[in-house]
Design an enzyme around this catalytic site. Structure first.
Site, PDB file in Angstrom:
ATOM      1  CB  THR A   1      -0.950   0.012   1.201  1.00 45.20           C
ATOM      2  OG1 THR A   1      -0.195  -0.084   2.415  1.00 45.20           O
ATOM      3  CG2 THR A   1      -1.929  -1.152   1.123  1.00 45.20           C
TER       4      THR A   1
ATOM      5  CD  GLN B   1      -1.587   6.519  -0.680  1.00 47.85           C
ATOM      6  OE1 GLN B   1      -1.620   7.702  -0.372  1.00 47.85           O
ATOM      7  NE2 GLN B   1      -2.520   5.980  -1.433  1.00 47.85           N
TER       8      GLN B   1
ATOM      9  CE  LYS C   1      10.651   9.802   8.265  1.00 46.99           C
ATOM     10  NZ  LYS C   1      11.858  10.661   8.177  1.00 46.99           N
ATOM     11  N   GLY C   2       4.770   9.844   7.196  1.00 41.11           N
ATOM     12  CA  GLY C   2       3.763   9.986   6.155  1.00 41.11           C
ATOM     13  C   GLY C   2       4.254   9.586   4.785  1.00 41.11           C
TER      14      GLY C   2
ATOM     15  CD  GLU D   1      -0.520  14.847   1.621  1.00 43.87           C
ATOM     16  OE1 GLU D   1      -0.651  15.238   0.448  1.00 43.87           O
ATOM     17  OE2 GLU D   1      -1.476  14.693   2.395  1.00 43.87           O
TER      18      GLU D   1
END
Length: 750
Positions: A645, A649, A712-713, A716
C-alpha cells in the site's frame, strides 16, 4: 465501568461487555454484504491472514471493490429515494435580482425547488458549508439553487426550467505579483486547522539572519520567478451524499476524508446536536484533500432531505460542477533568490510567494515551507501574500504547499548548480543541514542523503551527460533531472479508539477514521494486530461511521500517525488489561476506549518525510512533444507499515507529479471569471500512455521518536519534487528552462 485516571490526558475507559457500540446499523432494505463498515481479513480474503506491521498484504477490502460490494456514497441502498440536482450561477460576482421557479414546479415529478428565498437559515459563516443564504454571488459556478424530483432525469430537466436574473458586477480574477492590494494572510494552512481557525504554528513570514546582507556577500547568485496554475480536484468518485432527515435521526451517507469533522461543521450549520447527525463513509473513491474541509455536498443534501422529511435524497455533483464546488489548488507566483559562496555553500535563501484566494475566504497554503526546511543557510527569508479574487475557495490538494513550492525551490537549486558548474546532487548534499534550518530543532529522522545516494546508484546518475542537448536518438533529445522531496508528518489531535475482545478471542477495533483509497482498512488492522500481539485474522476493524470513537480527518499524511497511534494505544491498553487478568478473557468480554496519548517528543523534534526524485525525459526536436519514459524515487518514510500500500501511495503521487508537470492547467476567462476547461476533455491529466516506467524504493528506516510504529507519512511526499525533476530533465535535454507549469511545447520553442 472503571475509569483509569493515572494518565488523565488519555481518557482511557475499560469496561466489561463488547456490545456497547455495536455493528453498523443498516438502512431499511439494505444488503449487509453491500453496506458494512467493518472488514475482517478472513472475510475479505476467504482465508486466515497473518501479519502485523511490515507485512506486504493486499488490501483486505480489495475483493469487495472488485465485486462491486464496497458501498460508495451514492450507492447506499435506500427505499424510495428522491434526487437532487444543483443549480449554479452564471456570473462571477453580483446579486440575484429575480428567480423563476414556476415552470419547474409545474413539471410532473418535481418535489421542490430550493433557492435563497426558501432555503433553511444556517447558523454558520463557513464557506465550506454555507449555501443559499443570500442573493450574493461570490464566484462563477456557485450553488444558487437545487431541484428535488422523483428521478435524476426529471430533476436535471427541471433544473433547466428555473430562471435567474442577475445584477453582475466587474470581475477581478487576475493574479499578479505587482498588485497593490496583496495581503498578508490572516491564517495559512496549518496542521490541525479546521475552517476558520487561525494559523497553527506556521507563520506567513519568517526571517533568520540578514538576507540582503547575505545575498550581497554571495559569489554566485540566482534570482528567478516561477509560476504554477490553478489545478483541479478530479477523484474517481465525484462528491456525493444520500441524506435522510427524521425526527429521531439525521443520516448522511457520504464519501469523506473523515466523518467527525464534517459532522461538527454540518451540525453547527443546521443547529442540531452532533449526536443526532450520523455520517457514514466506509469507502471513498479518492479524495486528495477535496473531501476534507469542503462539505457543500452535505449541506445541499440535508437541505433537500428537510424539504421531503423522512425520504432519502440522493445527490451527486457532475464532473463539471466539481470544478467550482470542491476546491482547487491555488495558482502561485514565486520568486526564489539563492546566494552561494565560492565553495557552493548557500549563504542566503529567499522565497516569496503570491497566491490567489477567494474573496469568500482567505485560504493560504504554506508554499514556502519547503524552503524553510530543506537547506542550510545562515541568512534566510520567506513571505506569503494573497490576492483576493472573484474565484471559488481553494482547498488542500495532494502535497498542499510543498508540491508547488518545491517546484520553484528545486528548479532554482538546479539552475544555481549549473551556473556554478556543480553536479546538482553534490550541490544539494553540500547544503544538507544538521538541524532544522529555521527552528534549530533536530529532525526525528532525516535520511535524505541516503535517498540521493541510493537513487543515484539505481538511476545511473554518474553516466548522465551534464551538458544540455548532448544526447539525442531518432529525433528525440534525451535528458535527466533530479529534485529533492519533503513533507511534514504531523499528528492531528482529536482521535479516540476502542479495542475489545469477546469470549471467543475475537478482537474488534473501532475508530471513526476513513479509507480514501490509501489502504487504511488494511494498515490500521495491521497496527492493531501488532499492538495486540495476535494474528491479523483475529482482528475486525470498524471505521467510517460517527457512531465509532471520533477521529481527525485523513489529510496532510496524518492518518497513520494520528489514527494508528491511537489504535496502538487502545490495543496496548487492552493487552495490558488482559495480562493483568492472567490472560483470561472475562465471559462478558472486555473493551478499552483510549484517546490519542500525549507525546513530549512532538515539541522536541521536527517530523518530516523525505525523498529523492529522478526523471528521464525525451523531447522531440521538431514537435516539442515531451515524454517521460522513466521516473525513479527513493523515499525516507520511516518504518513501512505495508510495502504494497505504501508503494501504491508513492507511485500514485509520482504519477500525479508527472501530470502536474506536463498537463494540468485551469484556464480562467478573465472577462467573466469562469473556468474555461471545466471537464476532463479540456482539463488534461496523465493517462496510461503518458506514464512509462516508475520505480519506487523505500529505505524502511524506523523513526525512533514520531510514534510507536516508527512510521512517517507517505501520502504526500510522492508528488513533491516530481515536477521539478521533470523540468530539470527537460532543461538537460533541450537547454530551455521552463519556469511556468505545465511544460507545454509553446514554452520550448522560444
Amino acid at each position: 465501568m472503571t475509569r483509569m485516571n493515572d494518565q488523565p490526558s488519555r481518557r482511557t475507559v475499560i469496561k466489561a461487555g463488547v456490545g456497547a457500540l455495536g455493528a453498523a446499523v443498516l438502512p431499511v432494505g439494505a444488503d449487509p454484504a453491500r453496506a458494512s463498515t467493518a472488514v475482517t481479513a478472513v472475510e475479505a480474503a476467504g482465508r486466515p491472514v497473518r501479519g502485523g506491521i511490515g507485512a506486504a498484504l493486499k488490501r483486505v477490502e480489495g475483493p469487495l471493490k472488485v465485486r462491486g460490494a464496497a458501498t460508495y456514497a451514492y450507492e447506499w441502498p435506500v427505499e424510495n429515494p428522491a434526487y437532487l440536482y444543483p443549480l449554479l450561477s452564471t456570473i462571477a460576482t453580483g446579486r440575484i435580482t429575480g428567480v423563476g421557479t414556476e415552470a419547474a414546479l409545474a413539471e410532473p415529478g418535481v418535489l421542490g425547488v430550493l433557492t435563497h428565498l426558501n432555503a433553511p437559515k444556517l447558523a454558520s459563516a463557513e464557506p465550506e458549508v454555507v449555501i443559499l443564504q443570500s442573493d450574493r454571488v461570490l464566484h462563477h459556478g456557485q450553488i444558487v439553487g437545487a431541484v428535488i424530483a422523483e428521478s435524476i432525469e426529471t430533476a436535471r430537466y427541471a433544473a433547466g426550467l428555473v430562471t435567474f436574473e442577475y445584477a453582475a458586477e466587474p470581475v477581478d480574477v487576475d493574479l499578479r505579483a505587482d498588485r497593490d492590494d496583496l495581503r498578508k494572510p490572516q491564517h495559512a494552512q496549518g496542521f490541525g486547522q479546521l475552517p476558520g481557525d487561525l494559523m497553527n504554528g506556521s507563520p506567513a513570514d519568517t526571517a533568520v539572519g540578514d538576507f540582503e546582507a547575505g545575498m550581497a556577500s554571495a559569489v554566485h547568485q540566482l534570482d528567478e520567478t516561477y509560476t504554477t496554475p490553478i489545478q483541479q480536484h478530479n477523484p474517481m468518485e465525484p462528491h456525493a451524499a444520500v441524506a435522510t432527515w427524521t425526527d429521531d435521526e439525521i443520516t448522511l451517507y457520504c464519501g469523506s476524508q473523515g466523518v467527525t469533522t464534517p459532522q461538527g461543521l454540518l451540525a453547527t450549520a443546521f443547529g442540531v446536536e452532533p449526536a443526532r447527525l450520523r455520517l457514514v463513509s466506509p469507502y471513498v473513491g479518492g479524495a486528495f484533500g477535496s473531501k476534507d474541509f469542503s462539505a457543500l455536498w452535505g449541506t445541499l443534501a440535508l437541505m433537500g432531505a428537510r424539504l421531503v422529511p423522512g425520504r432519502p435524497v440522493k445527490l451527486m455533483f457532475t464532473r463539471q460542477q466539481m470544478f467550482t464546488l470542491v476546491g482547487h489548488r491555488p495558482a502561485s507566483v514565486q520568486r526564489v533568490r539563492l546566494g552561494a559562496d565560492a565553495r557552493g555553500r548557500l549563504v542566503a535563501i529567499a522565497h516569496d510567494t503570491v497566491q490567489e484566494t477567494a474573496k469568500a475566504k482567505q485560504y493560504a497554503e504554506q508554499t514556502v515551507q519547503g524552503s524553510r526546511t530543506m537547506y542550510a543557510a545562515p541568512h534566510r527569508r520567506t513571505t506569503t501574500r494573497i490576492a483576493l479574487l472573484d474565484l471559488p475557495v481553494p482547498t488542500i490538494m495532494r502535497g498542499p504547499g510543498e508540491s508547488t513550492g518545491m517546484f520553484a525551490l528545486e528548479s532554482a537549486m538546479d539552475e544555481l548548480a549549473l551556473k556554478m558548474g556543480m553536479d546538482p546532487i553534490e550541490f544539494r548534499l553540500r547544503n544538507e543541514p544538521e538541524t532544522h534550518p529555521e527552528s534549530g530543532q533536530p529532525f526525528s529522522s532525516r535520511h535524505l542523503v541516503r535517498c540521493f545516494e541510493e537513487g543515484a546508484r539505481r538511476f545511473g546518475w554518474k553516466h548522465r551527460d551534464k551538458k544540455p542537448r548532448a544526447r539525442r536518438k531518432d529525433g528525440w533529445l534525451i535528458g535527466t533531472g533530479v529534485a529533492a522531496a519533503t513533507y511534514p508528518s504531523p499528528r492531528l489531535p482529536g482521535s479516540t479508539a476502542s479495542a475489545s475482545v469477546d469470549k471467543d478471542g475475537r478482537y474488534t477495533v473501532r475508530i471513526a477514521a476513513s479509507d480514501i483509497g490509501t489502504g487504511s482498512w488494511t494498515t490500521l488492522a495491521q497496527i492493531a494486530a501488532e499492538a495486540l500481539g495476535v494474528p491479523l485474522d483475529r482482528v475486525t476493524l470498524h471505521i467510517g461511521d460517527t457512531r465509532y470513537p471520533r477521529a481527525s480527518s485523513g489529510g496532510f499524511s496524518s492518518g497513520i500517525n494520528s489514527w494508528g497511534t491511537t489504535i496502538y494505544a487502545a490495543a496496548r491498553e487492552l493487552r495490558a488489561a488482559l495480562d493483568k487478568n492472567g490472560g483470561t478473557i472475562p465471559a462478558e468480554g472486555l473493551e478499552v476506549t483510549t484517546a490519542m496519548p500525549d507525546d513530549p517528543n512532538l515539541a522536541k523534534y521536527e517530523f518530516n518525510s523525505f525523498g529523492a526524485q529522478f526523471a528521464e525525459v525525451r523531447v522531440h526536436e521538431d514537435t516539442g512533444e515531451v515524454r517521460v519514459p522513466r521516473l525513479l524515487g527513493v523515499f525516507d518514510i520511516g518504518r513501512v507499515i505495508n510495502p504494497l500500500t505504501a508503494r501504491s501511495q508513492l507511485l500514485g503521487g509520482m504519477t500525479w507529479g508527472l501530470s502536474m508537470a506536463l498537463f494540468e492547467e485551469t484556464v480562467v476567462d478573465h472577462r467573466y471569471g469562469n473556468f474555461v476547461n471545466n471537464d476532463l476533455a479540456g482539463y488534461h491529466v496523465a493517462a496510461n500512455a503518458d506514464v512509462g516506467s516508475i520505480e519506487v524504493h523505500m529505505l524502511d528506516e524506523r523513526d525512533p521518536y514520531i510514534n510507536p510504529m516508527g512510521s512517517k507519512g507517505a501520502g504526500e511526499v510522492g508528488i513533491i519534487g516530481t515536477a521539478a525533476a521533470i523540468a530539470n530533465a527537460v532543461h538537460n535535454a533541450t537547454g530551455v528552462r521552463v519556469r511556468d507549469l505545465p511544460i507545454t511545447l509553446d514554452k520550448l520553442f522560444r
